[in-house]
Design a protein around this motif. Structure first.
Motif, PDB file in Angstrom:
ATOM      1  N   VAL A   1       7.009  -2.456   3.500  1.00 20.96           N
ATOM      2  CA  VAL A   1       6.934  -3.799   3.802  1.00 20.96           C
ATOM      3  C   VAL A   1       6.938  -3.619   5.422  1.00 20.96           C
ATOM      4  CG1 VAL A   1       7.705  -6.076   3.908  1.00 20.96           C
ATOM      5  CG2 VAL A   1       7.873  -4.829   2.009  1.00 20.96           C
ATOM      6  N   GLU A   2       5.739  -4.276   5.962  1.00 22.17           N
ATOM      7  CA  GLU A   2       5.675  -4.371   7.637  1.00 22.17           C
ATOM      8  C   GLU A   2       6.751  -5.445   8.024  1.00 22.17           C
ATOM      9  OE1 GLU A   2       1.977  -5.647   9.770  1.00 22.17           O
ATOM     10  OE2 GLU A   2       1.993  -3.731  10.219  1.00 22.17           O
TER      11      GLU A   2
ATOM     12  N   ASN B   1       0.672  -1.178   0.068  1.00 19.04           N
ATOM     13  CA  ASN B   1       0.064  -0.007   0.029  1.00 19.04           C
ATOM     14  C   ASN B   1       1.022   1.140  -0.357  1.00 19.04           C
ATOM     15  OD1 ASN B   1      -2.317  -1.438   0.002  1.00 19.04           O
ATOM     16  ND2 ASN B   1      -2.329  -1.556   2.286  1.00 19.04           N
ATOM     17  N   ALA B   2       2.034   1.016   0.407  1.00 20.08           N
ATOM     18  CA  ALA B   2       2.883   2.365   0.681  1.00 20.08           C
ATOM     19  C   ALA B   2       3.710   2.504  -0.852  1.00 20.08           C
ATOM     20  CB  ALA B   2       4.189   2.038   1.771  1.00 20.08           C
TER      21      ALA B   2
ATOM     22  N   PRO C   1       9.666  -5.074  19.060  1.00 19.38           N
ATOM     23  CA  PRO C   1       8.761  -4.798  20.084  1.00 19.38           C
ATOM     24  C   PRO C   1       7.534  -4.968  19.393  1.00 19.38           C
ATOM     25  CG  PRO C   1      10.235  -3.388  20.850  1.00 19.38           C
ATOM     26  CD  PRO C   1      10.849  -3.808  19.390  1.00 19.38           C
ATOM     27  N   GLN C   2       7.272  -4.183  18.260  1.00 13.02           N
ATOM     28  CA  GLN C   2       5.982  -4.421  17.505  1.00 13.02           C
ATOM     29  C   GLN C   2       6.364  -4.238  15.712  1.00 13.02           C
ATOM     30  OE1 GLN C   2       3.825  -1.154  19.036  1.00 13.02           O
ATOM     31  NE2 GLN C   2       4.922   0.187  18.137  1.00 13.02           N
ATOM     32  N   PRO C   3       5.484  -4.751  15.078  1.00 11.31           N
ATOM     33  CA  PRO C   3       5.913  -4.646  13.848  1.00 11.31           C
ATOM     34  C   PRO C   3       5.826  -3.072  13.057  1.00 11.31           C
ATOM     35  CG  PRO C   3       3.997  -6.189  14.165  1.00 11.31           C
ATOM     36  CD  PRO C   3       4.147  -5.464  15.413  1.00 11.31           C
ATOM     37  N   THR C   4       6.543  -3.094  12.275  1.00  8.39           N
ATOM     38  CA  THR C   4       6.731  -1.519  11.791  1.00  8.39           C
ATOM     39  C   THR C   4       7.119  -1.575  10.284  1.00  8.39           C
ATOM     40  OG1 THR C   4       8.105   0.520  11.934  1.00  8.39           O
ATOM     41  CG2 THR C   4       9.226  -1.406  12.126  1.00  8.39           C
ATOM     42  N   THR C   5       6.823  -0.449   9.774  1.00  9.84           N
ATOM     43  CA  THR C   5       7.116  -0.126   8.168  1.00  9.84           C
ATOM     44  C   THR C   5       8.245   1.138   7.975  1.00  9.84           C
ATOM     45  OG1 THR C   5       5.505   1.431   7.842  1.00  9.84           O
ATOM     46  CG2 THR C   5       4.778  -0.890   7.363  1.00  9.84           C
ATOM     47  N   ASP C   6       8.954   1.139   9.168  1.00 10.23           N
ATOM     48  CA  ASP C   6      10.107   2.266   9.106  1.00 10.23           C
ATOM     49  C   ASP C   6      11.244   1.688   8.240  1.00 10.23           C
ATOM     50  OD1 ASP C   6       8.753   3.834  10.722  1.00 10.23           O
ATOM     51  OD2 ASP C   6       9.589   3.016  12.866  1.00 10.23           O
TER      52      ASP C   6
ATOM     53  N   HIS D   1      15.830   2.449  13.740  1.00  8.61           N
ATOM     54  CA  HIS D   1      14.425   2.828  12.540  1.00  8.61           C
ATOM     55  C   HIS D   1      13.597   3.881  13.407  1.00  8.61           C
ATOM     56  CE1 HIS D   1      11.081   0.773  15.048  1.00  8.61           C
ATOM     57  NE2 HIS D   1      12.163  -0.011  15.398  1.00  8.61           N
ATOM     58  N   GLY D   2      12.958   4.439  12.682  1.00  6.50           N
ATOM     59  CA  GLY D   2      11.962   5.739  13.208  1.00  6.50           C
ATOM     60  C   GLY D   2      12.923   6.810  13.657  1.00  6.50           C
TER      61      GLY D   2
END
Length: 421
Positions: A247-248, A172-173, A386-391, A290-291
């Motif tokens: 991509v997550e 989607n990105a 810790p949690q999924p990310t798309t970063d 990331h982020g």
């Protein structure tokens, strides 16, 4: 009667009749008899006249012969001149003919060259056509791959029996499908899963076709020959970002290999300045995050000063007996590698040297008192987020001093991400 006639004839000088009645013998008479001298003179004149006639005729004949000879000579001369002219014309014609023949030969040679060039062009055209056909086949294959994977959003969606390689994914990105490398047999990481990993970073400076990321300094060393990427110079960090294409992902796997240059400080920048954060220079080495604001920690690669010092510039795994409290920043935890290439105390004479023989973070070359080659099993790391990310993933190469005092230039960076929980 006969006597009368005879007398008459005698009187007229006609002669007398002989036995043949038709033949008369002259009888000299006074009237037709000439003196002997005159007779001889007349004979001489007659002979002279005849000689003169013969001479004239002979002369005329000679003249005619000479004239005929002259005419013949003139004719021969004309014939010779004509022959010479004809030969000259023939020679000229021969030269012209030879010139024409040479021109024909030249034209023939040019024709052969043109035919050869035509063959070459035809061969090149055929090769270009074959290349075009191959390219068309490749394009069709790419289109088929795009069509086949247009509904695939990550490498994790690709069947496990597929080989590792380039694949098209759509998320989607992204406005259109992108081509990525999917590692379908990722067994080198310490993560529990295999396959379906998407490669986001692949820097290998042993490949001379690759270059350092923008902003990094290319270091060329000759002994031994090395191409490595260091900081540009001043104190601080140089950064590069590796896209994840939206991509997550929840797992990150990879490795980083570098070299110690001079007196690197490990975690000392943090230890002596506890106010630094993950956004600051907290290590001499690599920070993987990331982020933004604040960055989220993934993994840290610390480069310490040596393996024998009893101070805060060594790795915690080098001197576990010292157990410096608080040497490692709390936002890092246990997610780090720390290593050094120096085996001795560095004096003023040997402090500012490059260590080419023992790359850092490769899990090799640790001394007996060090546990750094065992801590977290380098060179590969695996981090469960810790949690999924798309970063996207950011790599920073840092140092609390300028490159005249310390640096850790990089030779290899490989990072993969995987979708999962």
């Amino acid at each position: 009667m006969d006597e009368v006639i005879s007398q008459s004839n005698d009187a007229y000088g006609l002669g007398s009749k002989v036995e043949d009645e038709n033949v008369y013998e002259p009888v000299p008479t006074r009237g037709n008899t000439l003196p002997q001298e005159e007779v001889n003179s007349a004979a001489v004149k007659e002979r002279k006249l005849r000689v003169n006639c013969y001479a004239i005729v002979t002369i005329i004949a000679l003249v005619m012969s000479v004239l005929s000879l002259i005419v013949a000579l003139v004719a021969v001369s004309y014939a010779t001149i004509e022959l010479n002219n004809q030969q000259g014309q023939l020679g000229s014609s021969s030269l012209e003919m030879e010139s024409q023949i040479n021109q024909i030969r030249l034209s023939n040679d040019q024709c052969k060259i043109q035919i050869s060039d035509l063959h070459t062009h035809l061969n090149n055209s055929n090769q270009m056509l074959n290349d075009s056909n191959q390219q068309i086949q490749i394009i069709f294959q790419d289109v088929r791959e795009i069509i086949a994977t247009v509904s695939v959003s990550s490498c994790s969606d690709i069947p496990q029996y597929k080989p590792s390689g380039e694949y098209w994914i759509a998320t989607n990105a992204t406005s259109s499908p992108v081509q990525v490398y999917c590692d379908m047999d990722r067994t080198s990481c310490s993560c529990s899963t295999t396959g379906g990993w998407m490669r986001v970073a692949n820097l290998d400076m042993t490949d001379r076709n690759q270059n350092c990321p923008d902003g990094f300094r290319l270091v060329n060393r000759t002994t031994p020959p090395l191409r490595i990427c260091g900081r540009p110079g001043p104190t601080g960090c140089v950064s590069t970002t590796y896209p994840t294409h939206g991509v997550e992902h929840s797992r990150v796997c990879g490795r980083v290999i570098g070299y110690q240059d001079k007196t690197t400080d490990g975690f000392a920048p943090y230890y002596f300045n506890r106010t630094v954060t993950i956004d600051d220079v907290y290590v001499a080495g690599v920070s993987l995050t990331h982020g933004q604001l604040p960055r989220q920690h993934i993994w840290t690669f610390a480069n310490a000063i040596n393996e024998v010092s009893s101070n805060r510039w060594v790795c915690p795994c080098t001197r576990p007996d010292l157990a410096y409290t608080g040497a490692v920043p709390p936002f890092i935890g246990q997610d780090y590698f720390c290593e050094t290439a120096s085996r001795q105390l560095l004096s003023l004479d040997n402090a500012f040297i490059f260590f080419p023989d023992d790359p850092v973070w490769d899990g090799q070359g640790c001394e007996g008192t060090s546990t750094c080659c065992e801590f977290n099993n380098p060179p590969w790391f695996c981090k469960q987020l810790p949690q999924p990310t798309t970063d996207d993933i950011e790599l920073r190469l840092c140092g609390d001093e300028d490159t005249e005092n310390e640096d850790t230039p990089l030779e290899l960076v490989e990072i993969d991400v995987e979708e999962g929980t």
